[in-house]
Scaffold this active site. Structure first.
Site, PDB file in Angstrom:
ATOM      1  N   GLU A 274       0.851  -1.198   0.000  1.00  0.00           N
ATOM      2  CA  GLU A 274       0.000   0.000   0.000  1.00  0.00           C
ATOM      3  C   GLU A 274       0.880   1.239   0.000  1.00  0.00           C
ATOM      4  OE1 GLU A 274      -2.674   0.165   3.306  1.00  0.00           O
ATOM      5  OE2 GLU A 274      -3.594  -1.793   2.903  1.00  0.00           O
ATOM      6  N   LYS A 333     -15.169   3.569   6.435  1.00  0.00           N
ATOM      7  CA  LYS A 333     -13.950   3.305   7.193  1.00  0.00           C
ATOM      8  C   LYS A 333     -13.895   4.235   8.404  1.00  0.00           C
ATOM      9  CE  LYS A 333     -10.173   2.065   5.496  1.00  0.00           C
ATOM     10  NZ  LYS A 333      -8.818   2.048   4.882  1.00  0.00           N
TER      11      LYS A 333
END
Length: 476
Positions: A274, A333
C-alpha cells in the site's frame, strides 16, 4: 432521482454487473496495482469496478478477502491478483494444515487459473497490534507454511505467499542505513518469516505512506520531498551508507531493506502493498487534498514505470510490485477523515483526479490541478457536529446508540443537554447528538478520538452555539 442521461446508461451498467468476465489485455509488470476495498456505501458492482480498474491502466489488483463476486469479475482479465487471508483465521490455519488446505480448496482453486492470482497475503499489518502478540503472531509463519504446502500439493507453483507490514514493524527507520526491526518481533517473528520468504523466493510486502510520515512532522520533512518534486538541493545524504536520497519513499523502503539485512536476509525481495496520498481529510489534517494526491500518485507512476527499473539507492534496478491505495473513497472506514479519502475514484466511479497507471501518459499532458488549501496546519477552532444528513437522522436506533456512547464517556459530557440544562432545548435527537458528539470529541481528541461516530458526525468551522448553549472548542 435519475436524470434522463443516467436512465439511458442504466442498462449498460446492469449488463456490466451481470457479465463480469471481460476480456482484457495483460499489462506489463511496470503497471501499478490498486487496492480494491469495499467499505463504502453504493460502490459500483464488482464487474463495473474491474472495468474501472482497467480504464485506469492498472496491471494488478489487491483485494482484502477472497470475495467470490470480485474473483468471478476478474476471471479472464489477465490482471495480476493478490488475495488477503483474514487476520482472524491465522491461528487456525497455523495450527491445522488440513484447515489451510481447506481454505485453499474453498477460496483459490475454484477461480484459479482463470483468475491470475499471484500472491496470497496472510494477514494485514498484524504486527502493528500488540494485542495479537500471543494469539496470532506465533501462528503467522506456520500459517504461511501450511498454505504453501497446500499449493504445492495442487501443483500451484506460481502463487507466492507473504504478509503485509506497516512501517511500525521497524524500531529504527532513520537514517535508512540504521533500519532495524522492533526488538519484540525481530527474532520470534521476522527472522523465521524472512527465512520462509528467502526459501520460497517471495516478497516482503510493506505498507509505506510518505504522507503519514510527513503529516506527523511537517516542520522537519519537506512536502516536495514527500511528493517526489524536491530539487537536488534538498537531497538527503545518509551518513552511514553515503547514499543520496531524492524522496521520502526511497528512504522508507531502504530502511526496511537495511532491517532485513541486519537479520541476514538482505536478498529478500520487497513489494509495496500500500502507498498513496489522501485527496481530502478533516479540517485539522494537513496536506490532504486533490493537488497533493494527484502529484504523489502521478510521480509514483512515472518512477515505477521507468525501464530499466530505478529501484532505490540501496537496491538500484530492483523491480517491485507496487499497489496504490485505493480504488475508491470508502465512507464506512472509521478513524480520521483521511481514512475515507484515499481513492482514485469517488464511490460513483468518477475520477477524483486524472491518473494513468500504465505510465504512458506524460506528466505535462495533465490539466492544471486545483491549488492546495491545507498545506499549512489549520489554526482556528473546530467543532464536531451531527452530519449524517436526513437519511441518517431518520435512523433513530443508530443516532441514539451514538448519543448514548458519547454521553457514557468522560466527565459530565452531556450535562448541558439534560433536562434544565442550557442545551436541553430544542429537545430533539439530532440536536442532543450534535452537542454530545462535540463534547465527547473535545474531551478526547488529544488522546486520538475522531469526529466520526459511524459516519454520523463531521467537523465544522462554524460555531454551533446558540443563546446560553455554548459548545466547547479547543484551539488547534
Amino acid at each position: 432521482m435519475l436524470r434522463h442521461r443516467e436512465m439511458a446508461l442504466l442498462p449498460l451498467l446492469l449488463l456490466l454487473c451481470f457479465f463480469s468476465s471481460l476480456a482484457a489485455k495483460g499489462g506489463s509488470f511496470a503497471r501499478l496495482g490498486i487496492n480494491y476495498g469495499t467499505l463504502g456505501d453504493d460502490l459500483p458492482c464488482a464487474a463495473r469496478s474491474v472495468a474501472l480498474l482497467r480504464s485506469l491502466g492498472a496491471g494488478a489488483v489487491k483485494i482484502y478477502d477472497a470475495n467470490p463476486a470480485i474473483l468471478r469479475a476478474l476471471a479472464g482479465t489477465r490482471l495480476r491478483v493478490s488475495i488477503m487471508v483474514p487476520n482472524d483465521i491465522i491461528p487456525s490455519l497455523g495450527n491445522n494444515a488440513s484447515l489451510a488446505d481447506a481454505w485453499v480448496a474453498a477460496y483459490l482453486t475454484p477461480f484459479y487459473p482463470a483468475v491470475r492470482v499471484r500472491y496470497l497475503l496472510v494477514g494485514n499489518e498484524i504486527l502493528s497490534y500488540t494485542s495479537l502478540a500471543n494469539s496470532t503472531w506465533p501462528f503467522l509463519v506456520p500459517a504461511m507454511v501450511n498454505i504453501h504446502r497446500a499449493l504445492i500439493a495442487r501443483s500451484i507453483r506460481d502463487v507466492k505467499i507473504s504478509s503485509t507490514f506497516a512501517m511500525d514493524a521497524l524500531g529504527t527507520s532513520f537514517p535508512p542505513s540504521a533500519g532495524a526491526f522492533r526488538s519484540d518481533i525481530a527474532q520470534p517473528v521476522i527472522r523465521p518469516l524472512l527465512r520462509f520468504l528467502h526459501k520460497t523466493r517471495s516478497y516482503y510486502f510493506v505498507d509505506a505512506y510518505p504522507y503519514l510520515a510527513w503529516a506527523s512532522s511537517p516542520s522537519s520533512i519537506r512536502l516536495d520531498y514527500a511528493l517526489f518534486t524536491a530539487n537536488s538541493s534538498f537531497n538527503y545524504l545518509d551518513p552511514g551508507s553515503k547514499l543520496t536520497y531524492t524522496n521520502l519513499l526511497d528512504q522508507m523502503l531502504d530502511a526496511v531493506a537495511a532491517a532485513m539485512g541486519r537479520l541476514g536476509f538482505g536478498d529478500v525481495r520487497m513489494a509495496v502493498a500500500e502507498t498513496g496520498w489522501p485527496n481530502a481529510g478533516d479540517l485539522d489534517q494537513i496536506g490532504a487534498n486533490v493537488h497533493n494526491a494527484a502529484t504523489y500518485n502521478r510521480n509514483l507512476v512515472q518512477r515505477m514505470a521507468a525501464r530499466p527499473a530505478a529501484g532505490t539507492p540501496a537496491r538500484p534496478g530492483a523491480v517491485m510490485p507496487v499497489f496504490i491505495f485505493s480504488l475508491y473513497n470508502e465512507n464506512r472506514k472509521p478513524g480520521p477523515g483521511t481514512e475515507r479519502h484515499w481513492g482514485l475514484l469517488y464511490p460513483h466511479g468518477k475520477m477524483a483526479y486524472e491518473v494513468d497507471l500504465s505510465g504512458r501518459r506524460p506528466l505535462a499532458s495533465y490539466a492544471p490541478l486545483p491549488p492546495p488549501e491545507n498545506n499549512e496546519p489549520y489554526k482556528g477552532r473546530i467543532w464536531c457536529v451531527f452530519g449524517g444528513g436526513r437519511r441518517a437522522a431518520s435512523n433513530v436506533t443508530a443516532v441514539g446508540a451514538a448519543l448514548a456512547y458519547a454521553c457514557g464517556q468522560g466527565n459530565g459530557t452531556c450535562d448541558a443537554i439534560r433536562r434544565g440544562g442550557p442545551c436541553h432545548k430544542p429537545n430533539t435527537l439530532v440536536s442532543h447528538a450534535t452537542y454530545a458528539f462535540n463534547s465527547y470529541w473535545q474531551q478526547f481528541r488529544r488522546a486520538g478520538a475522531t469526529c466520526f461516530f459511524d459516519g454520523l458526525a463531521l467537523q465544522t468551522k462554524t460555531d454551533p452555539s446558540y443563546g446560553s448553549c455554548k459548545y466547547p472548542s479547543l484551539a488547534n
